[in-house]
Design a protein around this motif. Structure first.
Motif, short mmCIF file in Angstrom:
data_model
loop_
_atom_site.label_atom_id
_atom_site.label_comp_id
_atom_site.label_asym_id
_atom_site.label_seq_id
_atom_site.Cartn_x
_atom_site.Cartn_y
_atom_site.Cartn_z
N ILE A 16 2.72 11.72 0.62
CA ILE A 16 3.62 10.99 -0.28
C ILE A 16 3.83 9.53 0.11
O ILE A 16 4.33 8.76 -0.68
CB ILE A 16 4.99 11.69 -0.41
N LEU A 17 3.43 9.14 1.33
CA LEU A 17 3.61 7.75 1.75
C LEU A 17 2.71 6.82 0.95
O LEU A 17 1.53 7.09 0.73
CB LEU A 17 3.28 7.59 3.23
N ARG A 18 3.27 5.72 0.51
CA ARG A 18 2.53 4.70 -0.24
C ARG A 18 2.97 3.33 0.25
O ARG A 18 4.07 3.15 0.78
CB ARG A 18 2.81 4.80 -1.75
N CYS A 19 2.14 2.34 0.05
CA CYS A 19 2.48 0.97 0.40
C CYS A 19 3.66 0.53 -0.47
O CYS A 19 3.59 0.63 -1.70
CB CYS A 19 1.27 0.07 0.15
N PRO A 20 4.73 0.06 0.13
CA PRO A 20 5.88 -0.36 -0.66
C PRO A 20 5.62 -1.62 -1.49
O PRO A 20 6.31 -1.87 -2.47
CB PRO A 20 6.98 -0.60 0.37
N ALA A 21 4.60 -2.39 -1.13
CA ALA A 21 4.30 -3.62 -1.87
C ALA A 21 3.51 -3.36 -3.14
O ALA A 21 3.78 -3.98 -4.17
CB ALA A 21 3.54 -4.59 -0.97
N CYS A 22 2.53 -2.43 -3.08
CA CYS A 22 1.64 -2.25 -4.23
C CYS A 22 1.49 -0.80 -4.67
O CYS A 22 0.81 -0.53 -5.65
CB CYS A 22 0.27 -2.85 -3.94
N ARG A 23 2.07 0.13 -3.92
CA ARG A 23 2.04 1.57 -4.24
C ARG A 23 0.68 2.23 -4.00
O ARG A 23 0.43 3.32 -4.48
CB ARG A 23 2.51 1.86 -5.65
N LEU A 37 -0.43 2.19 9.88
CA LEU A 37 -0.85 2.60 8.55
C LEU A 37 -1.31 1.35 7.82
O LEU A 37 -0.62 0.33 7.83
CB LEU A 37 0.30 3.26 7.78
N HIS A 38 -2.49 1.42 7.20
CA HIS A 38 -3.05 0.27 6.49
C HIS A 38 -3.15 0.58 5.01
O HIS A 38 -3.61 1.66 4.62
CB HIS A 38 -4.43 -0.08 7.02
N CYS A 39 -2.76 -0.37 4.19
CA CYS A 39 -2.86 -0.25 2.74
C CYS A 39 -4.33 -0.24 2.35
O CYS A 39 -5.12 -1.05 2.85
CB CYS A 39 -2.12 -1.41 2.07
N THR A 40 -4.71 0.64 1.42
CA THR A 40 -6.11 0.75 0.99
C THR A 40 -6.47 -0.24 -0.11
O THR A 40 -7.64 -0.38 -0.45
CB THR A 40 -6.42 2.18 0.51
N ASN A 41 -5.49 -0.95 -0.67
CA ASN A 41 -5.75 -1.92 -1.72
C ASN A 41 -6.27 -3.21 -1.08
O ASN A 41 -5.56 -3.86 -0.30
CB ASN A 41 -4.46 -2.18 -2.50
N GLU A 43 -6.67 -6.14 -2.21
CA GLU A 43 -5.89 -7.34 -2.53
C GLU A 43 -4.59 -7.41 -1.75
O GLU A 43 -4.06 -8.49 -1.53
CB GLU A 43 -5.61 -7.39 -4.02
N CYS A 44 -4.06 -6.28 -1.35
CA CYS A 44 -2.80 -6.22 -0.60
C CYS A 44 -3.12 -6.14 0.90
O CYS A 44 -2.89 -7.08 1.64
CB CYS A 44 -1.97 -5.03 -1.05
N GLY A 45 -3.62 -4.99 1.34
CA GLY A 45 -4.08 -4.80 2.71
C GLY A 45 -3.04 -4.89 3.80
O GLY A 45 -3.39 -5.05 4.97
N LEU A 46 -1.75 -4.77 3.48
CA LEU A 46 -0.72 -4.88 4.51
C LEU A 46 -0.88 -3.78 5.56
O LEU A 46 -1.34 -2.68 5.26
CB LEU A 46 0.67 -4.83 3.89
N GLN A 47 -0.47 -4.09 6.78
CA GLN A 47 -0.59 -3.17 7.90
C GLN A 47 0.79 -2.91 8.48
O GLN A 47 1.50 -3.85 8.85
CB GLN A 47 -1.53 -3.77 8.94
N TYR A 48 1.16 -1.62 8.53
CA TYR A 48 2.50 -1.22 8.94
C TYR A 48 2.44 -0.50 10.28
O TYR A 48 1.64 0.41 10.47
CB TYR A 48 3.11 -0.29 7.89
N ARG A 49 3.32 -0.86 11.20
CA ARG A 49 3.36 -0.21 12.50
C ARG A 49 4.06 1.14 12.39
O ARG A 49 4.77 1.42 11.43
CB ARG A 49 4.04 -1.11 13.54
N ILE A 50 3.87 1.95 13.42
CA ILE A 50 4.54 3.23 13.54
C ILE A 50 5.30 3.20 14.85
O ILE A 50 4.70 3.01 15.92
CB ILE A 50 3.54 4.41 13.51
N ALA A 62 5.55 -6.13 7.86
CA ALA A 62 4.13 -5.75 7.84
C ALA A 62 3.27 -6.95 8.25
O ALA A 62 3.66 -8.10 8.08
CB ALA A 62 3.75 -5.28 6.45
N ARG A 63 2.10 -6.63 8.80
CA ARG A 63 1.13 -7.67 9.13
C ARG A 63 0.12 -7.80 8.00
O ARG A 63 -0.24 -6.83 7.38
CB ARG A 63 0.38 -7.32 10.42
N LYS A 64 -0.29 -9.02 7.76
CA LYS A 64 -1.35 -9.25 6.77
C LYS A 64 -2.68 -9.13 7.49
O LYS A 64 -2.79 -9.47 8.66
CB LYS A 64 -1.20 -10.65 6.17
N PRO A 65 -3.71 -8.67 6.76
CA PRO A 65 -5.04 -8.56 7.40
C PRO A 65 -5.57 -9.92 7.80
O PRO A 65 -5.29 -10.92 7.14
CB PRO A 65 -5.90 -7.89 6.34
N VAL A 66 -6.33 -9.94 8.85
CA VAL A 66 -6.90 -11.19 9.36
C VAL A 66 -8.13 -11.56 8.58
O VAL A 66 -8.89 -10.80 8.12
CB VAL A 66 -7.26 -11.06 10.85
#
Length: 66
Positions: A16-23, A37-41, A43-50, A62-66
């Motif tokens: 059920i977890l989804r990226c809060p920025a783009c779903r 956890l990394h967003c699969t989109n 265009e978004c690609g945000l990276q969330y720590r655990i 969140a971190r943006k991809p490099v």
């Protein structure tokens, strides 16, 4: 809990977890021996720590991809 330890998120929660920025779906990743956890989109690609097994799904932290 030691750093670098394999942290598991319950399967029901992973579904059920989804990226809060783009779903988009999130995938498991490890950066500097820490789980994330990394967003699969592409265009978004945000990276969330655990932290201690708890995903920190805050867009502001969140971190943006490099």
């Amino acid at each position: 809990m030691s750093q670098g330890q394999d942290v598991r998120i319950e399967p029901w929660l992973r579904e059920i977890l989804r990226c809060p920025a783009c779903r988009s779906e999130l995938t498991d990743a490890t950066v500097a021996d820490k789980p994330e956890l990394h967003c699969t989109n592409a265009e978004c690609g945000l990276q969330y720590r655990i932290d201690d097994g708890v995903p920190v799904l805050l867009v502001d932290e969140a971190r943006k991809p490099v």
